[in-house]
Design a protein around this motif. Structure first.
Motif, PDB file in Angstrom:
ATOM      1  N   GLY A  13     -62.512  49.386 -62.259  1.00 19.62           N
ATOM      2  CA  GLY A  13     -62.606  49.603 -60.807  1.00 19.62           C
ATOM      3  C   GLY A  13     -61.047  49.203 -60.348  1.00 19.62           C
ATOM      4  N   ASN A  14     -60.719  48.212 -60.598  1.00 19.77           N
ATOM      5  CA  ASN A  14     -59.676  47.565 -60.198  1.00 19.77           C
ATOM      6  C   ASN A  14     -58.019  48.182 -60.591  1.00 19.77           C
ATOM      7  N   THR A  15     -58.240  48.804 -62.176  1.00 19.42           N
ATOM      8  CA  THR A  15     -57.088  49.501 -62.649  1.00 19.42           C
ATOM      9  C   THR A  15     -57.349  50.753 -62.048  1.00 19.42           C
ATOM     10  N   GLY A  16     -58.471  51.454 -61.724  1.00 20.31           N
ATOM     11  CA  GLY A  16     -58.632  52.664 -60.863  1.00 20.31           C
ATOM     12  C   GLY A  16     -57.630  52.548 -59.760  1.00 20.31           C
ATOM     13  N   ASN A  17     -58.141  51.619 -58.815  1.00 14.80           N
ATOM     14  CA  ASN A  17     -57.552  51.442 -57.447  1.00 14.80           C
ATOM     15  C   ASN A  17     -56.120  51.293 -57.667  1.00 14.80           C
ATOM     16  N   ALA A  18     -55.846  50.581 -58.644  1.00 14.89           N
ATOM     17  CA  ALA A  18     -54.413  50.547 -59.005  1.00 14.89           C
ATOM     18  C   ALA A  18     -53.315  51.800 -59.370  1.00 14.89           C
ATOM     19  N   ILE A  19     -54.179  52.587 -59.988  1.00 18.60           N
ATOM     20  CA  ILE A  19     -53.742  53.984 -60.374  1.00 18.60           C
ATOM     21  C   ILE A  19     -53.575  54.579 -58.999  1.00 18.60           C
ATOM     22  N   ARG A  20     -54.560  54.668 -58.144  1.00 15.10           N
ATOM     23  CA  ARG A  20     -54.381  55.354 -56.945  1.00 15.10           C
ATOM     24  C   ARG A  20     -53.240  54.668 -55.789  1.00 15.10           C
ATOM     25  N   LEU A  21     -52.976  53.237 -56.214  1.00 16.12           N
ATOM     26  CA  LEU A  21     -52.072  52.600 -55.323  1.00 16.12           C
ATOM     27  C   LEU A  21     -50.584  53.246 -55.930  1.00 16.12           C
ATOM     28  N   ALA A  22     -50.674  53.302 -57.190  1.00 13.81           N
ATOM     29  CA  ALA A  22     -49.243  53.810 -57.588  1.00 13.81           C
ATOM     30  C   ALA A  22     -49.066  55.063 -57.441  1.00 13.81           C
ATOM     31  N   ALA A  23     -49.857  56.012 -57.322  1.00 14.70           N
ATOM     32  CA  ALA A  23     -49.796  57.340 -56.821  1.00 14.70           C
ATOM     33  C   ALA A  23     -49.351  57.378 -55.497  1.00 14.70           C
ATOM     34  N   ILE A  24     -50.150  56.704 -54.608  1.00 13.79           N
ATOM     35  CA  ILE A  24     -49.595  56.953 -53.247  1.00 13.79           C
ATOM     36  C   ILE A  24     -48.377  56.199 -52.697  1.00 13.79           C
ATOM     37  N   THR A  25     -47.791  55.316 -53.584  1.00 16.90           N
ATOM     38  CA  THR A  25     -46.683  54.541 -53.035  1.00 16.90           C
ATOM     39  C   THR A  25     -45.493  55.004 -54.016  1.00 16.90           C
ATOM     40  N   GLY A  26     -45.575  55.737 -55.079  1.00 19.16           N
ATOM     41  CA  GLY A  26     -44.653  55.874 -55.889  1.00 19.16           C
ATOM     42  C   GLY A  26     -44.092  54.893 -57.016  1.00 19.16           C
ATOM     43  N   ALA A  27     -45.007  53.596 -56.869  1.00 15.08           N
ATOM     44  CA  ALA A  27     -44.754  52.741 -58.122  1.00 15.08           C
ATOM     45  C   ALA A  27     -45.458  53.076 -59.137  1.00 15.08           C
ATOM     46  N   GLN A  28     -44.878  52.358 -60.440  1.00 10.87           N
ATOM     47  CA  GLN A  28     -45.377  52.604 -61.702  1.00 10.87           C
ATOM     48  C   GLN A  28     -46.468  51.795 -62.085  1.00 10.87           C
ATOM     49  N   LEU A  29     -47.419  52.028 -62.785  1.00  7.92           N
ATOM     50  CA  LEU A  29     -48.536  51.058 -63.045  1.00  7.92           C
ATOM     51  C   LEU A  29     -48.459  50.885 -64.659  1.00  7.92           C
ATOM     52  N   HIS A  30     -48.050  49.500 -65.218  1.00  7.07           N
ATOM     53  CA  HIS A  30     -48.307  49.491 -66.662  1.00  7.07           C
ATOM     54  C   HIS A  30     -49.289  48.472 -67.126  1.00  7.07           C
ATOM     55  N   LYS A  43     -66.219  54.192 -63.914  1.00  4.24           N
ATOM     56  CA  LYS A  43     -65.846  53.587 -62.731  1.00  4.24           C
ATOM     57  C   LYS A  43     -64.381  53.626 -62.513  1.00  4.24           C
ATOM     58  N   LEU A  44     -63.615  53.639 -63.619  1.00  4.36           N
ATOM     59  CA  LEU A  44     -62.102  53.693 -63.478  1.00  4.36           C
ATOM     60  C   LEU A  44     -61.759  55.139 -62.844  1.00  4.36           C
ATOM     61  N   ARG A  45     -62.584  56.143 -63.439  1.00  5.39           N
ATOM     62  CA  ARG A  45     -61.971  57.325 -62.832  1.00  5.39           C
ATOM     63  C   ARG A  45     -62.627  57.615 -61.432  1.00  5.39           C
ATOM     64  N   ARG A  46     -63.664  57.050 -60.887  1.00  4.70           N
ATOM     65  CA  ARG A  46     -64.067  57.093 -59.538  1.00  4.70           C
ATOM     66  C   ARG A  46     -63.212  56.438 -58.643  1.00  4.70           C
ATOM     67  N   ALA A  47     -62.657  55.100 -59.228  1.00  7.62           N
ATOM     68  CA  ALA A  47     -62.047  54.459 -58.248  1.00  7.62           C
ATOM     69  C   ALA A  47     -60.542  54.917 -58.090  1.00  7.62           C
ATOM     70  N   LEU A 131     -58.167  36.170 -55.336  1.00 14.48           N
ATOM     71  CA  LEU A 131     -58.131  37.464 -54.432  1.00 14.48           C
ATOM     72  C   LEU A 131     -58.460  38.623 -55.409  1.00 14.48           C
ATOM     73  N   ASN A 132     -59.086  39.554 -55.126  1.00 18.24           N
ATOM     74  CA  ASN A 132     -59.405  40.680 -56.148  1.00 18.24           C
ATOM     75  C   ASN A 132     -58.062  41.265 -56.506  1.00 18.24           C
ATOM     76  N   LEU A 133     -57.870  41.677 -57.830  1.00 24.32           N
ATOM     77  CA  LEU A 133     -56.704  42.045 -58.533  1.00 24.32           C
ATOM     78  C   LEU A 133     -56.259  43.309 -57.859  1.00 24.32           C
ATOM     79  N   ALA A 134     -56.911  44.279 -57.824  1.00 19.42           N
ATOM     80  CA  ALA A 134     -56.331  45.285 -56.874  1.00 19.42           C
ATOM     81  C   ALA A 134     -55.923  45.252 -55.501  1.00 19.42           C
ATOM     82  N   ASN A 135     -56.623  44.255 -54.768  1.00 19.11           N
ATOM     83  CA  ASN A 135     -55.998  43.920 -53.341  1.00 19.11           C
ATOM     84  C   ASN A 135     -54.884  43.090 -53.372  1.00 19.11           C
ATOM     85  N   ALA A 136     -54.619  42.186 -54.241  1.00 20.78           N
ATOM     86  CA  ALA A 136     -53.401  41.376 -54.642  1.00 20.78           C
ATOM     87  C   ALA A 136     -52.165  42.236 -55.040  1.00 20.78           C
ATOM     88  N   ALA A 137     -52.479  43.396 -55.832  1.00 25.08           N
ATOM     89  CA  ALA A 137     -51.455  44.406 -56.031  1.00 25.08           C
ATOM     90  C   ALA A 137     -51.221  44.919 -54.870  1.00 25.08           C
TER      91      ALA A 137
END
Length: 155
Positions: A13-30, A43-47, A131-137
């Motif tokens: 779920g954290n990585t899924g949220n980070a995928i969404r974060l990357a998409a909406i901000t233009g960042a890259q996720l590695h 869970k990754l797909r849903r997040a 702090l939660n990983l996705a929130n910290a990112a």
């Protein structure tokens, strides 16, 4: 734009949220393997909702492979014992924002890696661990993007 680097993430779920974060901000996720999940995880797909195809995502087999691909000039390692506040950095496009695994954070060898420019902390109450990983990112990416005037955003 900025590059988010998750070192051995464990929770889909954290990585899924980070995928969404990357998409909406233009960042890259590695992300660096080993991962605590696979990319078919529901869970990754849903997040990530329907943002998976809109995000720049790259999986690296090792941290060395990530460094070779990213060729970073500046790497900020986010950790609860960081020496620099996230607000004291003048972020630049291309910076790498490095985060550790959910259960243990960044190992000592990552914090002292020669690629790391500074160890960075997010403020927290002293009695709490992390702090939660996705929130910290999200906090870090939005501060970096804010400093760049939210370049490319619809305001």
């Amino acid at each position: 734009m900025f590059r988010i680097l998750f070192h051995e993430p464990e929770i889909p779920g954290n990585t899924g949220n980070a995928i969404r974060l990357a998409a909406i901000t233009g960042a890259q996720l590695h992300v660096v393997e080993p991962l605590g999940f696979d990319f078919s995880d529901a869970k990754l797909r849903r997040a990530g909702l329907d943002y998976h195809d809109l995000a720049v995502l790259k999986v690296h087999r090792t941290i060395e492979a990530a460094w070779e691909h990213l060729e970073p000039e500046r790497v900020y390692a986010f950790t609860s014992d960081g020496s620099t506040s996230y607000t004291d950095i003048a972020y630049q496009p291309g910076d790498v924002l490095l985060f550790g695994r959910e259960s243990t954070g960044l190992p000592a060898e990552m914090k002292s890696d020669p690629h790391v420019t500074a160890t960075v902390r997010l403020p927290m109450l002293p009695a709490l661990r992390s702090l939660n990983l996705a929130n910290a990112a999200s906090i870090a990416v939005y501060e970096a993007w804010r400093q760049q005037g939210f370049a490319g955003a619809k305001m």
